[in-house]
Design an enzyme around this catalytic site. Structure first.
Site, PDB file in Angstrom:
ATOM      1  N   CYS A   1      31.712  49.486  24.157  1.00 43.64           N
ATOM      2  CA  CYS A   1      32.412  48.234  23.861  1.00 43.64           C
ATOM      3  C   CYS A   1      33.618  48.474  22.942  1.00 43.64           C
ATOM      4  CB  CYS A   1      31.435  47.202  23.306  1.00 43.64           C
ATOM      5  SG  CYS A   1      32.051  45.506  23.395  1.00 43.64           S
TER       6      CYS A   1
ATOM      7  N   HIS B   1      27.487  47.140  27.986  1.00 41.02           N
ATOM      8  CA  HIS B   1      26.364  47.455  27.090  1.00 41.02           C
ATOM      9  C   HIS B   1      25.178  48.047  27.843  1.00 41.02           C
ATOM     10  CE1 HIS B   1      27.684  45.604  23.231  1.00 41.02           C
ATOM     11  NE2 HIS B   1      28.478  44.940  24.042  1.00 41.02           N
TER      12      HIS B   1
ATOM     13  N   GLU C   1      22.604  49.450  26.657  1.00 37.15           N
ATOM     14  CA  GLU C   1      21.316  49.207  25.981  1.00 37.15           C
ATOM     15  C   GLU C   1      20.669  47.912  26.439  1.00 37.15           C
ATOM     16  OE1 GLU C   1      23.999  46.595  23.677  1.00 37.15           O
ATOM     17  OE2 GLU C   1      24.188  48.570  24.620  1.00 37.15           O
TER      18      GLU C   1
END
Length: 377
Positions: A266, A351, A353
């Site tokens: 990001c 992202h 994760e």
């Protein structure tokens, strides 16, 4: 207490609804998120600093909140806009209502809003500054407050939300249910130094789960201090605000390219873009949600990704003889990933994760582990 809430935009548009959360007035860039779940993770994502968030899912708060879903120590959103606010949550994990959670941390909520009309306005015209009051302000007052609030363009927020002191993290990803299988590597194989520009906890969990001991450092940490920690890899986190003012951070990363494996997510991706001599630009309404398709140009596979950003790296500013444009957004063809052709460095705009969201991109953490293994001395 006032039961009416008002959201006023800088262009003079006014919306009225029911007040929840804290009785206060807050300002911010009004943005929307298309996720159908994960509102607590949105509340507590530091990347939302300076933003009033509109959730397109029509009912919010229905499963309450719990400590395990926090992505940071407290909410970072400036305000919340929803269609329907669930006052009585029903979920076995709930510890408090979403209303109690946001009230505790001073975040106002406006409910019973026509969120579809607001989102359509933002998509057509672009994001706008707004002022949200649950404290009895008039529409005229709020329009003026919105117009005087700072623009996100040029706003440096990463150092504001970053940790002030260095700390260690050693908690891995844990299964949410007995059926979930979490791959855990042998702990302590690697030492990762993670720059905190507004880092999410699940990123730290994912780094730990690939066998890393993680040292988190402030956003202003110098390259010399990072290298003195003798890491096997360097990680650059997500975060809020405009990346272009982060000239110091880009300069530090530039010094470390080729010396240690580097992975960015990001805002970390944007800083790497700047370190490579690239430029960034502001999107009309940004990408925020858990359902954005991205093409991996190396594998020719499409990944469904989690996104939260309002700025992008300009692909025309990147020297493609040195850097591979590895990921492309299929909605608007913007750049979503970079990988250096000769140095151990890669990054993505989205992202991997994914807390919550699809796990299509978690292989990137494994790629980082492999890169650190290959360059470990």
């Amino acid at each position: 207490m006032p039961t009416t809430a008002i959201l006023a935009l800088e262009d003079g548009t006014v919306y009225q609804g029911r007040a929840y959360g804290a009785r206060i007035v807050r300002t911010g860039e009004v943005v929307f998120n298309t996720s159908i779940t994960g509102y607590q993770e949105v509340f507590t994502d530091p990347s939302y600093t300076g933003q009033i968030v509109v959730l397109t899912n029509p009912q919010v708060g229905n499963y309450g909140t719990n400590d395990g879903d926090d992505e940071s120590a407290h909410p970072y959103i400036e305000g919340l806009v929803v269609r329907e606010w669930a006052e009585a949550p029903s979920n076995w994990r709930s510890q408090r209502t979403a209303d109690q959670f946001l009230e505790q941390y001073g975040v106002p909520v406006i409910s019973e809003m026509d969120t579809r009309a607001l989102v359509r306005k933002l998509r057509i015209g672009g994001v706008l500054r707004g002022a949200l009051s649950t404290a009895g302000h008039s529409a005229e007052e709020l329009i003026e407050i919105a117009r005087k609030s700072p623009s996100m363009a040029g706003l440096e927020l990463a150092t504001r939300v970053s940790t002030k002191t260095q700390y260690e993290w050693n908690t891995p990803v844990e299964a949410c249910s007995p059926s979930e299988i979490i791959k855990q590597h042998e702990p302590g194989q690697f030492h990762v130094v993670a720059y905190d520009f507004g880092i999410k906890r699940n990123i730290l969990r994912c780094l730990t789960s690939i066998g890393s001991r993680v040292t988190v450092v402030p956003a202003t940490t110098s390259a010399e201090d990072v290298l003195a920690l003798n890491p096997d890899g360097i990680f650059l986190s997500n975060g809020p605000g405009d990346p272009e003012p982060l000239e110091h951070q880009a300069a530090q990363i530039r010094k470390m390219i080729g010396k240690k494996p580097i992975f960015g997510i990001c805002l970390g991706h944007q800083i790497i873009g700047l370190a490579l001599g690239g430029k960034t630009f502001k999107l009309k309404f940004g990408h925020r949600g858990i359902n954005h398709p991205v093409l991996n140009t190396r594998t020719n596979k499409v990944e469904i990704t989690v996104q939260n950003h309002g700025f992008c790296v300009d692909p025309d500013s990147i020297n493609t003889s040195d850097v591979d444009l590895s990921h492309i957004n299929l909605n608007d063809q913007t750049l979503e990933g970079l990988r250096h052709r000769s140095e151990p460095l890669f990054c993505v705009q989205y992202h991997p994760e994914a807390a919550p969201g699809p796990h299509d991109s978690q292989y990137l953490f494994e790629d980082f582990a492999q890169m650190m293994k290959e360059h470990k001395k």
